[in-house]
Design a protein around this motif. Structure first.
Motif, PDB file in Angstrom:
ATOM      1  N   PRO A 105       1.118  -1.109  -0.073  1.00 45.96           N
ATOM      2  CA  PRO A 105       0.243   0.435   0.160  1.00 45.96           C
ATOM      3  C   PRO A 105       0.980   1.450   0.630  1.00 45.96           C
ATOM      4  N   ASP A 106       0.338   2.083  -0.537  1.00 48.07           N
ATOM      5  CA  ASP A 106       0.969   3.912  -0.592  1.00 48.07           C
ATOM      6  C   ASP A 106       0.886   4.033   0.725  1.00 48.07           C
ATOM      7  N   PRO A 107       2.107   4.456   1.813  1.00 45.94           N
ATOM      8  CA  PRO A 107       2.013   4.712   2.834  1.00 45.94           C
ATOM      9  C   PRO A 107       1.373   6.068   3.169  1.00 45.94           C
ATOM     10  N   SER A 108       1.567   7.286   1.773  1.00 44.76           N
ATOM     11  CA  SER A 108       0.832   8.522   2.135  1.00 44.76           C
ATOM     12  C   SER A 108      -0.152   8.710   1.912  1.00 44.76           C
ATOM     13  N   LYS A 109      -0.701   7.883   1.266  1.00 45.15           N
ATOM     14  CA  LYS A 109      -2.464   8.018   0.747  1.00 45.15           C
ATOM     15  C   LYS A 109      -3.329   6.912   1.712  1.00 45.15           C
ATOM     16  N   LEU A 110      -2.460   6.368   2.689  1.00 40.45           N
ATOM     17  CA  LEU A 110      -3.311   5.466   3.854  1.00 40.45           C
ATOM     18  C   LEU A 110      -3.698   6.386   4.747  1.00 40.45           C
ATOM     19  N   PHE A 111      -2.007   6.605   5.109  1.00 37.98           N
ATOM     20  CA  PHE A 111      -2.012   8.511   6.693  1.00 37.98           C
ATOM     21  C   PHE A 111      -2.992   9.095   5.961  1.00 37.98           C
ATOM     22  N   LYS A 112      -2.782   9.639   4.840  1.00 35.86           N
ATOM     23  CA  LYS A 112      -4.104  10.893   4.623  1.00 35.86           C
ATOM     24  C   LYS A 112      -5.646  10.483   5.024  1.00 35.86           C
ATOM     25  N   GLU A 113      -6.204   8.973   4.111  1.00 34.18           N
ATOM     26  CA  GLU A 113      -7.586   8.404   4.601  1.00 34.18           C
ATOM     27  C   GLU A 113      -6.999   8.380   5.884  1.00 34.18           C
ATOM     28  N   LEU A 114      -6.335   8.155   6.672  1.00 34.40           N
ATOM     29  CA  LEU A 114      -6.423   8.117   7.454  1.00 34.40           C
ATOM     30  C   LEU A 114      -7.213   9.796   9.221  1.00 34.40           C
ATOM     31  N   GLU A 115      -6.482  10.421   7.767  1.00 34.88           N
ATOM     32  CA  GLU A 115      -6.305  11.896   8.510  1.00 34.88           C
ATOM     33  C   GLU A 115      -7.617  12.602   8.207  1.00 34.88           C
ATOM     34  N   ASP A 116      -8.105  12.781   6.699  1.00 33.91           N
ATOM     35  CA  ASP A 116      -9.473  13.102   7.157  1.00 33.91           C
ATOM     36  C   ASP A 116     -10.698  12.318   7.629  1.00 33.91           C
ATOM     37  N   LEU A 117     -10.505  10.691   7.800  1.00 30.10           N
ATOM     38  CA  LEU A 117     -11.359  10.084   8.224  1.00 30.10           C
ATOM     39  C   LEU A 117     -12.174  11.104   9.953  1.00 30.10           C
ATOM     40  N   ARG A 118     -10.318  10.766  10.725  1.00 29.37           N
ATOM     41  CA  ARG A 118     -10.451  11.648  11.868  1.00 29.37           C
ATOM     42  C   ARG A 118     -11.116  13.048  11.607  1.00 29.37           C
ATOM     43  N   THR A 119     -11.124  13.734  10.475  1.00 32.05           N
ATOM     44  CA  THR A 119     -11.192  14.930  10.113  1.00 32.05           C
ATOM     45  C   THR A 119     -12.925  15.536  10.564  1.00 32.05           C
ATOM     46  N   PHE A 120     -13.120  14.158   9.562  1.00 34.98           N
ATOM     47  CA  PHE A 120     -14.412  14.245   9.216  1.00 34.98           C
ATOM     48  C   PHE A 120     -15.316  13.824  10.334  1.00 34.98           C
ATOM     49  N   LEU A 121     -14.860  13.630  11.575  1.00 40.89           N
ATOM     50  CA  LEU A 121     -14.771  12.633  12.690  1.00 40.89           C
ATOM     51  C   LEU A 121     -15.314  13.931  13.751  1.00 40.89           C
ATOM     52  N   LEU A 122     -14.013  14.938  13.363  1.00 41.30           N
ATOM     53  CA  LEU A 122     -14.474  15.878  14.407  1.00 41.30           C
ATOM     54  C   LEU A 122     -14.972  17.019  14.007  1.00 41.30           C
ATOM     55  N   GLN A 123     -15.626  16.882  13.131  1.00 47.23           N
ATOM     56  CA  GLN A 123     -16.622  18.332  12.637  1.00 47.23           C
ATOM     57  C   GLN A 123     -17.977  17.551  13.033  1.00 47.23           C
ATOM     58  N   LYS A 124     -17.566  16.603  13.589  1.00 45.49           N
ATOM     59  CA  LYS A 124     -18.986  16.393  13.695  1.00 45.49           C
ATOM     60  C   LYS A 124     -19.616  16.407  15.453  1.00 45.49           C
ATOM     61  N   PRO A 184       7.827   4.417 -13.271  1.00 48.71           N
ATOM     62  CA  PRO A 184       7.280   4.029 -12.646  1.00 48.71           C
ATOM     63  C   PRO A 184       6.491   4.808 -11.279  1.00 48.71           C
ATOM     64  N   SER A 185       4.995   4.089 -11.541  1.00 47.29           N
ATOM     65  CA  SER A 185       4.122   4.955 -10.297  1.00 47.29           C
ATOM     66  C   SER A 185       4.872   4.481  -8.804  1.00 47.29           C
ATOM     67  N   ASP A 186       5.128   3.279  -8.395  1.00 49.63           N
ATOM     68  CA  ASP A 186       5.492   2.101  -7.446  1.00 49.63           C
ATOM     69  C   ASP A 186       7.031   2.648  -6.920  1.00 49.63           C
ATOM     70  N   PRO A 187       6.829   3.772  -5.988  1.00 52.06           N
ATOM     71  CA  PRO A 187       8.051   4.339  -5.302  1.00 52.06           C
ATOM     72  C   PRO A 187       8.682   3.033  -5.549  1.00 52.06           C
ATOM     73  N   VAL A 188       8.973   1.962  -4.638  1.00 58.29           N
ATOM     74  CA  VAL A 188      10.129   0.638  -4.650  1.00 58.29           C
ATOM     75  C   VAL A 188      10.151   0.740  -5.854  1.00 58.29           C
ATOM     76  N   ALA A 189       9.691   0.735  -7.072  1.00 53.72           N
ATOM     77  CA  ALA A 189      10.566   0.271  -8.219  1.00 53.72           C
ATOM     78  C   ALA A 189      10.993   1.073  -8.919  1.00 53.72           C
ATOM     79  N   PHE A 190      10.990   1.959  -8.347  1.00 57.61           N
ATOM     80  CA  PHE A 190      11.746   3.262  -8.479  1.00 57.61           C
ATOM     81  C   PHE A 190      13.124   3.443  -8.372  1.00 57.61           C
ATOM     82  N   TRP A 191      12.760   3.423  -6.885  1.00 55.32           N
ATOM     83  CA  TRP A 191      13.656   3.719  -6.063  1.00 55.32           C
ATOM     84  C   TRP A 191      14.792   2.408  -5.551  1.00 55.32           C
TER      85      TRP A 191
END
Length: 323
Positions: free
Chosen positions: A33-52, A180-187
């Protein structure tokens, strides 16, 4: 339970939030999985709940009260059409608010200060690190700390980071100019890249990047191994020795990770030489130790033959593969 209107209203409110958690949990299941996308989705969900829950979500101050009617969900509409007493409606709102607070607390446990430091990984994706407007190396203290831990020269790593998007045209290095969009393949490619002087000019930076992507983000792979254990060591095979179990699990995990079918498995000459007539007669001394050869003459003959060839004929080595 759904015949109870109170429970039905509460579940009506909880269902979409639970679905959000299930969707996020599924995002952590893939092998890479893409770590940056995962943490962003986790942070977005927390922000969504905080607004409620809070009027000021960023500081977590001034929480909404059940009387404010700020749940902004289908629940508000259902409560207006409900024949429940006002006290019951108030209790339902308060119960829903407690549910949101607990959901936020669970996310907080998974996004602590240590975890948030991993957010620098998003700057190592090809789309960002090759951009002309990327962050400066000095603005990414985590990379500097990793360079120190590897005993790399900090200025060398900083130069490699700055030159990565300027000195080398990476579109010429990949077929069809498709980076390549895959970071591991690129690096991985960057790690072995050589300039005109046959120098690995980005080795230190690439090593740091690859090590960063080795950080486990979930226990999904470990749980899959547990499933393999229960499939291998069944009630009918409850006396399977630990060395044999380990060897079988290593083979299965290797094939699963690399998408290899058992029909494509190739037996090597070394395996055939170790497939001796006494391999099933070897008896383990204690749990965790390699099986010892039996005292029969046939076994001794086979062991001495294998020793002369420089091979170890333990069951563990017969069944295992060095990956």
């Amino acid at each position: 339970m759904l015949c109870d209107e109170v429970n039905k209203l509460y579940l009506t409110f909880a269902l979409p939030i639970i679905q959000n958690f299930e969707s996020l949990n599924a995002a952590f299941q893939p092998k890479n999985p893409d770590p940056s996308k995962l943490f962003k989705e986790l942070e977005d969900l927390r922000t969504f709940l905080l607004q409620k829950v809070y009027r000021n979500p960023s500081e977590r101050k001034n929480p909404w009260t059940p009387a404010d009617g700020k749940l902004r969900d289908k629940l508000e509409f259902d409560l207006k059409n409900s024949i429940l007493a006002p006290e019951k409606k108030f209790d339902i709102k308060d119960r829903c608010r407690e549910f949101l607070v607990e959901a936020i607390n669970q996310i907080d446990k998974r996004i602590d200060k240590t975890t948030m430091k991993i957010s620098y990984i998003k700057n190592l994706t090809p789309a960002i690190c090759l951009s002309q407007i990327k962050q400066r190396f000095s603005d990414l203290p985590e990379l500097g700390q990793l360079a120190k831990e590897e005993n790399y020269d900090l200025q060398t790593v900083a130069n490699q980071y700055e030159q990565l998007s300027i000195k080398t045209d990476w579109r010429d290095e990949f077929p069809g100019s498709a980076i390549p969009s895959d970071p591991v393949a690129f690096w991985t490619y960057v790690l072995y890249y050589e300039n005109a002087a046959s120098e690995h000019c980005y080795r230190e930076l690439a090593t740091i990047a690859i090590n960063s992507y080795c950080i486990p983000l979930s226990t999904a792979f470990v749980e899959r191994v547990f499933s393999h254990v229960t499939n291998v060591k069944t009630k009918a095979r409850n006396k399977l020795h630990i060395s044999s179990l380990e060897a079988i699990l290593r083979i299965r995990s290797h094939m699963f990770t690399n998408a290899i079918c058992c029909q494509d498995f190739e037996i090597t000459d070394k395996m055939l030489r170790l497939f001796a007539s006494d391999m099933c007669k070897r008896k383990p001394t204690r749990a965790g130790e390699d099986p010892q050869p039996s005292t029969s003459s046939a076994s001794s003959s086979n062991v001495s033959t294998a020793t002369e060839e420089g091979e170890d004929c333990s069951i563990k080595e017969i069944l295992s593969i060095d990956f």
